[in-house]
Design a protein around this motif. Structure first.
Motif, mmCIF file in Angstrom:
data_model
loop_
_atom_site.group_PDB
_atom_site.id
_atom_site.type_symbol
_atom_site.label_atom_id
_atom_site.label_comp_id
_atom_site.label_asym_id
_atom_site.label_seq_id
_atom_site.Cartn_x
_atom_site.Cartn_y
_atom_site.Cartn_z
ATOM 1 N N THR A 83 0.831 -1.206 0.000
ATOM 2 C CA THR A 83 0.000 0.000 0.000
ATOM 3 C C THR A 83 0.864 1.255 0.000
ATOM 4 N N GLN A 84 1.978 1.247 0.739
ATOM 5 C CA GLN A 84 2.878 2.395 0.758
ATOM 6 C C GLN A 84 3.516 2.634 -0.621
ATOM 7 N N PRO A 91 6.197 12.692 2.025
ATOM 8 C CA PRO A 91 4.881 12.963 2.613
ATOM 9 C C PRO A 91 3.807 12.113 1.940
ATOM 10 N N THR A 92 2.706 11.911 2.636
ATOM 11 C CA THR A 92 1.585 11.212 2.030
ATOM 12 C C THR A 92 0.944 12.112 0.976
ATOM 13 N N ILE A 93 0.139 11.524 0.144
ATOM 14 C CA ILE A 93 -0.476 12.305 -0.921
ATOM 15 C C ILE A 93 -1.468 13.311 -0.360
ATOM 16 N N ASP A 94 -2.087 12.994 0.777
ATOM 17 C CA ASP A 94 -3.005 13.959 1.396
ATOM 18 C C ASP A 94 -2.242 15.172 1.940
ATOM 19 N N LEU A 109 1.674 9.565 -5.725
ATOM 20 C CA LEU A 109 2.220 10.893 -5.445
ATOM 21 C C LEU A 109 3.083 11.368 -6.604
ATOM 22 N N ASP A 166 0.856 4.207 -2.894
ATOM 23 C CA ASP A 166 0.635 5.624 -2.592
ATOM 24 C C ASP A 166 1.804 6.488 -3.064
ATOM 25 N N GLN A 167 3.032 5.949 -2.954
ATOM 26 C CA GLN A 167 4.199 6.699 -3.427
ATOM 27 C C GLN A 167 4.149 6.900 -4.938
#
Length: 328
Positions: free
Chosen positions: A155-156, A188-191, A163, A159-160
């Motif tokens: 999942t990480q 950083p996270t996308i949020d 981004l 998300d990367q």
């Protein structure tokens, strides 16, 4: 007595052929909420007669949910099936393979997407819709895999990648913030990145609205093309003058507008009566009139006085031509 709405709840999506993954997930969630998931699996009906009657009633409800959630042309293909499991297997066989083409189309849209004139929030909503479609088409993990560390790591990584896909397609004005986000460790996270990008967009908008408008002096002036040279001011190279003949005096080397004879004639024609042009003007403005100049010179040159016998110093009996002076 339950209403028909409760018996056949309507979905907000209908199967059209290309949206099978999205439709199938929606139907599964609805059937799970109504405790009807066993009717689309390979579960066999119960042998007990009383339970079999209840099972058949639930199966009819399941068939009604499936048939009302597809387009009318697809619905006509399901008339011959007697169980919900047969209807589900038929639709899965026809349309599940076509989802690979849909996945390819979503990846193609993500690859060619750019922010353009959209705001940060609008562009993020566009990208999020593409990611959601791909998530629906992905194979779901089992409950055991969801609890392990491998699923968290997967999942990480996803998300990367999202981004990177998002910030690399932003406008050049966000280049500075983009570099700051990529140099952070951990990323950083996308949020969190979305919140900073929206704040930067607001700052740039306020800065642009408060800056004075560009003065008109800085605008590029309209370049007026130079006026073409007239024939009177045209420059003729010296080597080409020999090919030019005046139409007035028929001499070579100049145009009619540069002809001094024509200028002199025009001046004589427009001068007052009884007042001829000055001699100096004639000499300057009319140098090619050689006959007139020579006659003037002859008239103006004083004649030598004729020699007389009284004034001649030659000896008597000899002419001036034969006189030879020897001196004392």
């Amino acid at each position: 007595m339950t209403s028909s709405t409760n018996q056949f709840p309507q979905l907000d999506v209908k199967l059209s052929g290309s949206n099978y993954r999205e439709w199938s997930v929606s139907v599964k969630l609805l059937l799970d909420a109504l405790d009807l998931t066993d009717h689309i699996n390979d579960t066999s009906p119960p042998a007990d007669e009383k339970k079999l009657k209840e099972w058949n009633n639930a199966d009819r409800r399941t068939r009604g949910i499936i048939s009302t959630s597809v387009e009318i042309d697809i619905r006509m293909q399901l008339v011959s099936f007697t169980t919900a499991q047969q209807m589900w297997a038929h639709l899965q066989k026809l349309y599940e393979q076509s989802s690979h083409a849909q996945s390819y189309a979503e990846f193609q849209e993500i690859t060619s997407a750019h922010q353009g004139e959209r705001s940060i929030q609008e562009f993020y909503s566009f990208m999020q819709a593409r990611w959601r479609q791909l998530s629906i088409m992905d194979e779901s993990l089992c409950q055991t895999c969801l609890a392990c560390t491998c699923a968290t790591k997967q999942t990480q990584i996803r998300d990367q990648q999202r981004l990177f896909q998002f910030i690399m397609r932003l406008r050049p004005e966000f280049e500075a913030l983009r570099g700051q986000l990529l140099h952070r460790s951990p990323l950083p996270t996308i949020d969190a990145a979305l919140a900073e990008l929206i704040a930067e967009e607001t700052r740039l908008r306020v800065l642009h609205s408060s800056s004075p408008s560009t003065p008109t002096v800085l605008a590029a002036p309209n370049q007026v093309p130079p006026e073409p040279l007239s024939s009177t001011n045209s420059f003729v190279p010296r080597k080409n003058k020999r090919n030019i003949q005046c139409k007035y005096c028929q001499l070579w080397g100049h145009h009619i507008q540069d002809c001094r004879k024509k200028k002199w004639a025009d001046q004589q024609r427009h001068s007052p009566r009884g007042y001829p042009a000055a001699a100096s003007t004639l000499q300057i403005e009319h140098p090619f009139n050689t006959s007139s100049n020579n006659s003037n010179l002859n008239n103006s040159t004083p004649k030598e006085p004729e020699s007389s016998p009284q004034t001649s110093s030659a000896p008597p009996g000899s002419s001036n031509r034969d006189f030879d002076w020897t001196g004392p």
